[in-house]
Write a protein that holds these residues in place. Structure first.
Motif, PDB file in Angstrom:
ATOM      1  N   ASP A  38     -17.132   4.859  -5.717  1.00 20.43           N
ATOM      2  CA  ASP A  38     -15.899   5.357  -6.340  1.00 20.43           C
ATOM      3  C   ASP A  38     -14.710   5.305  -5.377  1.00 20.43           C
ATOM      4  O   ASP A  38     -13.583   5.023  -5.779  1.00 20.43           O
ATOM      5  N   CYS A  39     -14.980   5.591  -4.095  1.00 23.91           N
ATOM      6  CA  CYS A  39     -13.877   5.550  -3.117  1.00 23.91           C
ATOM      7  C   CYS A  39     -13.351   4.129  -2.940  1.00 23.91           C
ATOM      8  O   CYS A  39     -12.133   3.922  -2.828  1.00 23.91           O
ATOM      9  N   VAL A  40     -14.266   3.163  -2.896  1.00 22.02           N
ATOM     10  CA  VAL A  40     -13.824   1.771  -2.750  1.00 22.02           C
ATOM     11  C   VAL A  40     -12.989   1.376  -3.961  1.00 22.02           C
ATOM     12  O   VAL A  40     -11.924   0.747  -3.830  1.00 22.02           O
ATOM     13  N   ASP A  45      -7.759   0.394  -6.483  1.00 22.72           N
ATOM     14  CA  ASP A  45      -6.780   0.829  -7.497  1.00 22.72           C
ATOM     15  C   ASP A  45      -5.439   1.168  -6.840  1.00 22.72           C
ATOM     16  O   ASP A  45      -4.377   0.974  -7.430  1.00 22.72           O
ATOM     17  N   ALA A  46      -5.513   1.719  -5.618  1.00 22.59           N
ATOM     18  CA  ALA A  46      -4.281   2.111  -4.915  1.00 22.59           C
ATOM     19  C   ALA A  46      -3.590   0.915  -4.262  1.00 22.59           C
ATOM     20  O   ALA A  46      -2.529   1.076  -3.643  1.00 22.59           O
ATOM     21  N   GLY A  47      -4.214  -0.262  -4.349  1.00 30.65           N
ATOM     22  CA  GLY A  47      -3.550  -1.464  -3.836  1.00 30.65           C
ATOM     23  C   GLY A  47      -4.127  -2.023  -2.549  1.00 30.65           C
ATOM     24  O   GLY A  47      -3.695  -3.078  -2.085  1.00 30.65           O
ATOM     25  N   TYR A  48      -5.083  -1.306  -1.945  1.00 24.81           N
ATOM     26  CA  TYR A  48      -5.732  -1.884  -0.756  1.00 24.81           C
ATOM     27  C   TYR A  48      -6.450  -3.173  -1.180  1.00 24.81           C
ATOM     28  O   TYR A  48      -7.020  -3.244  -2.282  1.00 24.81           O
ATOM     29  N   ASN A 253      -1.933   7.429   2.616  1.00 28.10           N
ATOM     30  CA  ASN A 253      -2.131   6.821   3.939  1.00 28.10           C
ATOM     31  C   ASN A 253      -1.549   5.422   4.038  1.00 28.10           C
ATOM     32  O   ASN A 253      -1.359   4.898   5.140  1.00 28.10           O
ATOM     33  N   ALA A 254      -1.288   4.820   2.882  1.00 30.55           N
ATOM     34  CA  ALA A 254      -0.720   3.465   2.890  1.00 30.55           C
ATOM     35  C   ALA A 254       0.789   3.471   2.607  1.00 30.55           C
ATOM     36  O   ALA A 254       1.409   2.405   2.532  1.00 30.55           O
ATOM     37  N   GLU A 255       1.377   4.651   2.472  1.00 28.65           N
ATOM     38  CA  GLU A 255       2.831   4.719   2.230  1.00 28.65           C
ATOM     39  C   GLU A 255       3.554   4.740   3.572  1.00 28.65           C
ATOM     40  O   GLU A 255       4.092   5.768   4.010  1.00 28.65           O
ATOM     41  N   VAL A 256       3.517   3.621   4.230  1.00 30.42           N
ATOM     42  CA  VAL A 256       3.997   3.554   5.616  1.00 30.42           C
ATOM     43  C   VAL A 256       4.977   2.400   5.833  1.00 30.42           C
ATOM     44  O   VAL A 256       5.233   2.012   6.971  1.00 30.42           O
ATOM     45  N   PHE A 257       5.481   1.865   4.723  1.00 27.37           N
ATOM     46  CA  PHE A 257       6.316   0.668   4.854  1.00 27.37           C
ATOM     47  C   PHE A 257       7.810   0.965   4.699  1.00 27.37           C
ATOM     48  O   PHE A 257       8.609   0.046   4.677  1.00 27.37           O
ATOM     49  N   ASP A 258       8.144   2.254   4.601  1.00 24.15           N
ATOM     50  CA  ASP A 258       9.543   2.612   4.336  1.00 24.15           C
ATOM     51  C   ASP A 258      10.181   3.366   5.500  1.00 24.15           C
ATOM     52  O   ASP A 258      11.169   4.054   5.326  1.00 24.15           O
ATOM     53  N   PHE A 259       9.594   3.265   6.680  1.00 28.29           N
ATOM     54  CA  PHE A 259      10.208   3.909   7.842  1.00 28.29           C
ATOM     55  C   PHE A 259       9.761   3.191   9.115  1.00 28.29           C
ATOM     56  O   PHE A 259       8.781   2.433   9.100  1.00 28.29           O
TER      57      PHE A 259
END
Ligand code: A2P
Length: 296
Positions: A38-40, A45-48, A253-259
């Motif tokens: 489920d985690c994978v 689903d989150a875009g990884y 954890n993947a919202e790291v592209f805006d700073f």
């Protein structure tokens, strides 16, 4: 600085030209079965588009299930797994690759890593054994079962002898890296040789997340400490493999592209006092790994 990276599908390029999505979803210590499956799926689903597992994690089959359940095409996902210490040597390595592929339910893997180097205190023939294992890697690479080859937890003293005997050079070295434990000398050595460094435990297995000094840095950017850790790796040209079993945290954890972390803060983060170190080093590898390899 890797500032060309703007999303989870942006890539680093390995020495053989293979593209590798810039953040991987880690599965170390994620329980086999439904949880990993489920985690994978949640991560996909989150875009990884990059999943990291290992034979020793015992969850390769559930990783494969999660991937199939997601509906994302196999060729759009980058899958890494790792060779375990009990399988050293040419013939055993070939069988290990076949076993991992069977577990995953796949006919190729994108990246295969030597999980831990064999070291001198295990056997005086450690260099030869590492070279033989690597020959097995090369064979499976040439047979099209693996798209890219690498190592994990290698220091210069392990990498240099392998470099001399390898006809296909390692393209990746996966190392523990997070504020409080950065191994910068080793990282810079690898990067100079053209290897991509990946960060395992980029959040210090959660141990760095409540540190007040790190929280103060994160607050300046209106980000969480976890996001600072992931972004720090990217800004150092290192591919982070954060893991979480929680859908919201997987996405965050993947919202790291805006700073962008300032150079000054990068220096502070890279020279942070020791914190969250796993205690694992190649010469003193996990006790179970040593015991298992000696028992062979
Ligand atoms: P959880 O699965 O409950 O989210 P690392 O990637 O360095 O190995 O760290 C993984 C650990 O950090 C896990 O215990 C995970 O717990 C926790 N973790 C992952 N992401 C976050 C986050 N954004 N905030 C808090 N804890 C996190």
């Amino acid at each position: 600085m890797a500032l060309h990276l703007n999303s989870l599908t942006d890539t680093f390029t390995l020495a053989n030209g293979v593209q590798i999505p810039c953040i991987g979803y880690g599965t170390w210590q994620t329980p086999d079965g439904e949880t990993t499956r489920d985690c994978v799926k949640m991560a996909l689903d989150a875009g990884y588009r990059h999943i990291d597992t290992a034979f020793a994690y015992g969850n390769e089959a559930s990783v494969g299930e999660g991937i199939r359940l997601s509906g994302v095409k196999r060729e759009d996902i980058f899958v890494t797994t790792k060779h375990w210490v009990t399988e050293r040597g040419y013939e055993k390595t070939i069988k290990a690759v076949e076993a991992s592929l069977k577990n995953l339910g796949m006919d190729y893997m994108d990246l295969y890593l030597v999980h831990w180097p064999c070291v001198e205190k295990l056997t005086p023939e450690w260099k030869e054994l590492n070279a033989e294992t690597w020959r097995g890697f090369e064979r499976m690479y040439q047979d099209g079962k693996i798209r890219a080859l690498g190592v994990s937890n290698y220091e210069q003293k392990h990498l240099d002898p392998l470099w001399e005997t390898a006809s296909v050079k390692p393209m990746v070295n996966q190392l523990e890296f997070h504020p409080g434990y950065t191994q910068m000398d080793n990282i810079l050595y690898n990067q100079k040789k053209g290897l991509l460094v990946q960060a395992w435990s980029p959040l210090g297995s959660g141990a760095v997340l409540n540190n007040e000094d790190l929280k103060a840095i994160a607050a300046k950017y209106n980000k969480s400490v976890a996001q600072i850790c992931v972004r720090l790796a990217l800004q150092c040209g290192i591919l982070p493999l954060p893991k979480s079993t929680n859908a919201a945290r997987i996405a965050a954890n993947a919202e790291v592209f805006d700073f962008v972390i300032s150079d000054e803060d990068v220096q502070t983060l890279l020279t942070f006092p020791q914190l969250g170190f796993s205690g694992y080093s190649p010469e003193d590898a996990p006790a179970d790994a040593l015991a298992a390899s000696l028992a062979e």
